[in-house]
Scaffold this motif. Structure first.
Motif, PDB file in Angstrom:
ATOM      1  N   THR A 107      -7.370  14.590 -34.981  1.00  0.00           N
ATOM      2  CA  THR A 107      -6.442  14.640 -36.111  1.00  0.00           C
ATOM      3  C   THR A 107      -7.150  15.149 -37.369  1.00  0.00           C
ATOM      4  N   LEU A 122       0.887  17.590 -32.701  1.00  0.00           N
ATOM      5  CA  LEU A 122       0.253  16.347 -32.259  1.00  0.00           C
ATOM      6  C   LEU A 122       1.253  15.438 -31.562  1.00  0.00           C
ATOM      7  N   ARG A 134      -8.732   6.885 -35.166  1.00  0.00           N
ATOM      8  CA  ARG A 134      -8.026   7.366 -36.347  1.00  0.00           C
ATOM      9  C   ARG A 134      -6.682   6.645 -36.473  1.00  0.00           C
ATOM     10  N   ASP A 138     -13.616  15.772 -35.783  1.00  0.00           N
ATOM     11  CA  ASP A 138     -13.381  14.885 -34.642  1.00  0.00           C
ATOM     12  C   ASP A 138     -13.822  15.522 -33.323  1.00  0.00           C
ATOM     13  N   HIS A 182      -3.963   7.582 -37.889  1.00  0.00           N
ATOM     14  CA  HIS A 182      -2.776   8.401 -37.628  1.00  0.00           C
ATOM     15  C   HIS A 182      -2.691   8.916 -36.199  1.00  0.00           C
ATOM     16  N   SER A 183      -3.757   8.771 -35.433  1.00  0.00           N
ATOM     17  CA  SER A 183      -3.588   9.006 -33.992  1.00  0.00           C
ATOM     18  C   SER A 183      -2.711   7.905 -33.411  1.00  0.00           C
ATOM     19  N   SER A 204      -8.725   9.622 -29.407  1.00  0.00           N
ATOM     20  CA  SER A 204      -9.200  10.190 -30.680  1.00  0.00           C
ATOM     21  C   SER A 204     -10.417   9.406 -31.152  1.00  0.00           C
ATOM     22  N   GLY A 218      -7.076   5.122 -29.764  1.00  0.00           N
ATOM     23  CA  GLY A 218      -7.313   5.795 -31.027  1.00  0.00           C
ATOM     24  C   GLY A 218      -8.217   5.043 -31.976  1.00  0.00           C
ATOM     25  N   VAL A 271      -2.551   6.164 -25.504  1.00  0.00           N
ATOM     26  CA  VAL A 271      -3.504   6.702 -26.477  1.00  0.00           C
ATOM     27  C   VAL A 271      -4.495   5.610 -26.854  1.00  0.00           C
ATOM     28  N   VAL A 312       0.731  14.424 -27.720  1.00  0.00           N
ATOM     29  CA  VAL A 312       0.490  13.012 -27.421  1.00  0.00           C
ATOM     30  C   VAL A 312       1.575  12.441 -26.514  1.00  0.00           C
ATOM     31  N   GLY A 359      -3.679  13.699 -40.053  1.00  0.00           N
ATOM     32  CA  GLY A 359      -3.079  12.400 -40.301  1.00  0.00           C
ATOM     33  C   GLY A 359      -2.403  12.399 -41.661  1.00  0.00           C
TER      34      GLY A 359
END
Length: 381
Positions: free
Chosen positions: A241, A275, A289, A246, A291-292, A196, A287, A285, A279, A15
């Motif tokens: 990420t 990523l 996280r 994780d 940044h996911s 994530s 998530g 998604v 993705v 991330g």
């Protein structure tokens, strides 16, 4: 032209690495600068140099205590900072004092730049928590002497104003949005979901481990994902990420699931562009996280958020998708919450896709606007 970047880089947190790549990409577009003229202060200098083709020096030099550490860091790295035309402090959630280190460390770099008469900008950062007097003072002083200040969300702007920052603060979103690469095709109905998970309360990762809280979190995730698979007929793929931490928690979740045969785990250290590529192959998604969610938005993939930290909630507010954001407590107390939210996404699938495309375009434009802040700092110098 020589430019320095300082942030939480070189920690195998992809991330944060997506932020760094976003800033480097933007510098190349704006100034046409060669990567050999970019210096990144990193937790892993060899990795950073190899991955990006930049110069890299240690972010800090650990000594017996914090004060000796920051003094040594100042003495060792000021000679590099003095050669820059611009120092970028950011991005990421570095304007905080939660771990005691950040406020002192990044203000040390601000001091280096100030003493060397090098303009520095606070760029696309997240702020908070700032709970100590010293932390608030350090961040406020950093902002006072910055050429300009930008943050990733309105809540960060408000916090900086609350601690006494008087200078104008721009909200530009996260620098990782400069990696904007929307996918071109979508399925008629969402069937493949990427997930994530952050290892909350795990003693090997979290600042304060708590076995009971970790088990409740893992159980809540497992139950929710089981219901999602059964009720919405989807398949689940876990990705990381922050590697490998994780992956550890996703394996614990998978073990507790009844429908584990409908799941798989990508056990790889996926770099930012990997990523985005991976993705974009999924329909949606889910998530934890931050940044996911940002990476999914870069690829214009619809998201559902599980908020373990205010920055996740703030991001969903920024993109007007807070109705798809749930707390950890929601996940623990209601095994159907993800299933219900996913059903709403599926019911309005085509409309949701268009909304996601629009959000992706808007956040990219906001992040790209940060180039004006960079250019003005260098021009005025």
């Amino acid at each position: 032209m020589k430019i320095g970047i300082v942030g939480n880089y070189g920690n195998d947190n992809n991330g944060d690495e997506s932020i760094l790549l976003g800033i480097i990409t933007q510098l190349e577009r704006v100034f046409g600068v060669s990567r050999k003229d970019i210096t990144v202060f990193s937790n892993n200098t060899g990795q950073t140099s190899e991955q990006y083709g930049v110069q890299s020096y240690p972010l800090y030099y650990k000594r017996k205590n914090l004060y000796q550490t920051f003094y040594t860091t100042y003495k060792s790295n000021k000679k590099y900072v003095s050669q820059f035309d611009l120092l970028i402090i950011g991005g990421g959630g570095i304007l905080m004092d939660f771990y005691r280190r950040e406020a002192h460390l990044y203000s040390t770099y601000a001091l280096m730049a100030k003493h060397a008469k090098v303009p520095y900008i606070v760029y696309g950062c997240g702020a908070g928590p700032l709970d100590t007097i010293t932390g608030r003072l350090k961040i406020r002083l950093m902002c006072i002497h910055a050429f300009n200040i930008s943050v990733r969300d309105p809540e960060s702007k408000q916090l900086l104003e609350d601690i006494g920052v008087k200078k104008e603060i721009k909200v530009i979103g996260d620098p990782a949005f400069n990696l904007y690469n929307p996918k071109s095709s979508y399925t008629e109905e969402p069937r493949e979901v990427a997930v994530s998970c952050v290892p909350m309360y795990n003693a090997n990762y979290w600042p304060y481990g708590d076995v009971d809280k970790y088990e409740r979190y893992v159980k809540g995730m497992a139950q929710n994902l089981d219901q999602l698979i059964e009720n919405e007929n989807v398949n689940v793929t876990f990705f990381a990420t922050k590697y490998p931490q994780d992956v550890y928690v996703t394996k614990d979740i998978q073990k507790k699931m009844k429908n584990k045969e409908r799941t798989k785990i990508i056990d790889k250290n996926l770099k930012p562009l990997q990523l985005i590529e991976i993705v974009s192959k999924y329909d949606a998604v889910i998530g934890t996280r931050l940044h996911s969610l940002i990476i999914a938005t870069c690829s214009a993939t619809p998201v559902i958020a599980i908020s373990y930290h205010p920055k996740v909630t703030n991001f969903m507010k920024l993109t007007n998708t807070e109705n798809r954001c749930h707390s950890i407590e929601d996940i623990q107390n209601d095994e159907m919450v993800l299933s219900r939210t996913f059903r709403k996404v599926k019911t309005n699938w085509k409309e949701g896709i268009e909304d996601t495309k629009n959000v992706a375009t808007q956040v990219y434009k906001a992040a790209n606007s940060g180039k004006e802040l960079m250019m003005k700092a260098v021009k005025d110098k």
